[in-house]
Design a protein around this motif. Structure first.
Motif, PDB file in Angstrom:
ATOM      1  N   VAL A 196      -2.166  -1.046  -3.291  1.00 34.41           N
ATOM      2  CA  VAL A 196      -1.611  -1.365  -4.598  1.00 34.41           C
ATOM      3  C   VAL A 196      -1.942  -2.812  -4.955  1.00 34.41           C
ATOM      4  O   VAL A 196      -2.384  -3.110  -6.058  1.00 34.41           O
ATOM      5  CB  VAL A 196      -0.076  -1.144  -4.611  1.00 34.41           C
ATOM      6  CG1 VAL A 196       0.532  -1.573  -5.929  1.00 34.41           C
ATOM      7  CG2 VAL A 196       0.247   0.310  -4.298  1.00 34.41           C
TER       8      VAL A 196
ATOM      9  N   PHE B  62       0.828  -1.206   0.000  1.00 39.71           N
ATOM     10  CA  PHE B  62       0.000   0.000   0.000  1.00 39.71           C
ATOM     11  C   PHE B  62       0.861   1.254   0.000  1.00 39.71           C
ATOM     12  O   PHE B  62       2.029   1.226   0.371  1.00 39.71           O
ATOM     13  CB  PHE B  62      -0.974   0.003   1.182  1.00 39.71           C
ATOM     14  CG  PHE B  62      -0.323   0.033   2.542  1.00 39.71           C
ATOM     15  CD1 PHE B  62      -0.163   1.220   3.231  1.00 39.71           C
ATOM     16  CD2 PHE B  62       0.104  -1.136   3.144  1.00 39.71           C
ATOM     17  CE1 PHE B  62       0.420   1.253   4.490  1.00 39.71           C
ATOM     18  CE2 PHE B  62       0.682  -1.123   4.401  1.00 39.71           C
ATOM     19  CZ  PHE B  62       0.847   0.077   5.076  1.00 39.71           C
TER      20      PHE B  62
ATOM     21  N   SER C 262     -13.031  -6.777   4.136  1.00 36.16           N
ATOM     22  CA  SER C 262     -13.685  -5.486   3.963  1.00 36.16           C
ATOM     23  C   SER C 262     -13.914  -4.897   5.344  1.00 36.16           C
ATOM     24  O   SER C 262     -14.310  -5.596   6.272  1.00 36.16           O
ATOM     25  CB  SER C 262     -15.029  -5.645   3.258  1.00 36.16           C
ATOM     26  OG  SER C 262     -14.834  -6.088   1.944  1.00 36.16           O
TER      27      SER C 262
ATOM     28  N   THR D  72     -10.213  -1.064   3.695  1.00 33.35           N
ATOM     29  CA  THR D  72      -9.913  -2.484   3.795  1.00 33.35           C
ATOM     30  C   THR D  72      -9.250  -2.723   5.138  1.00 33.35           C
ATOM     31  O   THR D  72      -8.381  -1.963   5.551  1.00 33.35           O
ATOM     32  CB  THR D  72      -8.972  -2.923   2.649  1.00 33.35           C
ATOM     33  OG1 THR D  72      -9.638  -2.686   1.407  1.00 33.35           O
ATOM     34  CG2 THR D  72      -8.597  -4.381   2.767  1.00 33.35           C
TER      35      THR D  72
ATOM     36  N   GLY E 132     -15.327   2.220   2.325  1.00 33.55           N
ATOM     37  CA  GLY E 132     -14.191   2.614   1.508  1.00 33.55           C
ATOM     38  C   GLY E 132     -12.837   2.186   2.054  1.00 33.55           C
ATOM     39  O   GLY E 132     -11.810   2.595   1.529  1.00 33.55           O
TER      40      GLY E 132
ATOM     41  N   PRO F  22      -7.390   2.975   3.311  1.00 31.84           N
ATOM     42  CA  PRO F  22      -8.288   3.412   2.244  1.00 31.84           C
ATOM     43  C   PRO F  22      -8.072   2.547   1.006  1.00 31.84           C
ATOM     44  O   PRO F  22      -6.927   2.226   0.660  1.00 31.84           O
ATOM     45  CB  PRO F  22      -7.862   4.854   1.963  1.00 31.84           C
ATOM     46  CG  PRO F  22      -7.038   5.265   3.139  1.00 31.84           C
ATOM     47  CD  PRO F  22      -6.461   4.025   3.728  1.00 31.84           C
ATOM     48  N   MET F  23      -9.158   2.164   0.346  1.00 30.71           N
ATOM     49  CA  MET F  23      -9.039   1.286  -0.823  1.00 30.71           C
ATOM     50  C   MET F  23      -8.136   1.893  -1.894  1.00 30.71           C
ATOM     51  O   MET F  23      -7.420   1.171  -2.575  1.00 30.71           O
ATOM     52  CB  MET F  23     -10.418   0.985  -1.401  1.00 30.71           C
ATOM     53  CG  MET F  23     -11.215   0.023  -0.562  1.00 30.71           C
ATOM     54  SD  MET F  23     -12.724  -0.579  -1.345  1.00 30.71           S
ATOM     55  CE  MET F  23     -13.645   0.928  -1.563  1.00 30.71           C
ATOM     56  N   GLN F  24      -8.131   3.220  -2.025  1.00 36.05           N
ATOM     57  CA  GLN F  24      -7.319   3.879  -3.044  1.00 36.05           C
ATOM     58  C   GLN F  24      -5.831   3.755  -2.768  1.00 36.05           C
ATOM     59  O   GLN F  24      -5.021   3.906  -3.674  1.00 36.05           O
ATOM     60  CB  GLN F  24      -7.673   5.368  -3.158  1.00 36.05           C
ATOM     61  CG  GLN F  24      -9.094   5.656  -3.519  1.00 36.05           C
ATOM     62  CD  GLN F  24     -10.005   5.722  -2.303  1.00 36.05           C
ATOM     63  OE1 GLN F  24      -9.675   5.272  -1.215  1.00 36.05           O
ATOM     64  NE2 GLN F  24     -11.188   6.281  -2.492  1.00 36.05           N
ATOM     65  N   SER F  25      -5.442   3.517  -1.524  1.00 31.98           N
ATOM     66  CA  SER F  25      -4.017   3.428  -1.191  1.00 31.98           C
ATOM     67  C   SER F  25      -3.453   2.029  -1.411  1.00 31.98           C
ATOM     68  O   SER F  25      -2.242   1.847  -1.449  1.00 31.98           O
ATOM     69  CB  SER F  25      -3.776   3.859   0.253  1.00 31.98           C
ATOM     70  OG  SER F  25      -4.249   2.877   1.160  1.00 31.98           O
TER      71      SER F  25
ATOM     72  N   ASN G 230       1.679   5.028   1.343  1.00 25.89           N
ATOM     73  CA  ASN G 230       1.536   5.825   2.562  1.00 25.89           C
ATOM     74  C   ASN G 230       2.606   6.919   2.557  1.00 25.89           C
ATOM     75  O   ASN G 230       3.800   6.606   2.580  1.00 25.89           O
ATOM     76  CB  ASN G 230       1.676   4.932   3.797  1.00 25.89           C
ATOM     77  CG  ASN G 230       1.526   5.695   5.088  1.00 25.89           C
ATOM     78  OD1 ASN G 230       0.771   6.655   5.177  1.00 25.89           O
ATOM     79  ND2 ASN G 230       2.253   5.270   6.106  1.00 25.89           N
TER      80      ASN G 230
END
Length: 106
Positions: free
Chosen positions: A73, A10, A26, A33, A31, A68-71, A12
């Motif tokens: 990889v 991820f 989840s 994990t 939003g 956050p899901m966006q972070s 950071n």
């Protein structure tokens, strides 16, 4: 039966972290994990990995990470634990964590 092991990669603060955990799910937070039961090497010998020590210092007391899901990889289910790492996000180079140096006399 062996517990399932995950390699979680991820982003950071401009760095890519690679940690190992035994539970990924989840999160109850929308939003995010949930990453729990983090796995760190237990060194009984003289050789100490400074990156592993830094990660243990930062996340050792953490019960659950809500990322956050966006972070995130990548999340991989792996057979065995490999080397945990911190890499520069722009170059992919490993971030070298120096050993603490004694204070210089004034």
């Amino acid at each position: 039966m062996a517990k399932t092991l995950y390699k979680v990669t991820f982003l950071n603060a401009g760095r890519i972290y690679e940690l190992y955990a035994q539970r990924v799910a989840s999160s109850a937070l929308w939003g995010f994990t949930e990453v729990a039961e983090l796995v760190f090497d237990v060194h009984t010998g003289v050789v100490v990995d400074p990156t592993e020590e830094r990660l243990r210092d930062e996340f050792g007391g953490t019960r659950v990470l809500h990322l956050p899901m966006q972070s995130i990889v990548r999340i991989e289910e792996v057979e065995k634990k490999g080397q945990s790492a911190i890499r520069d996000a722009a170059t992919g180079e490993a971030v070298v964590t120096p050993f603490p140096m004694p204070a210089k006399p004034r």
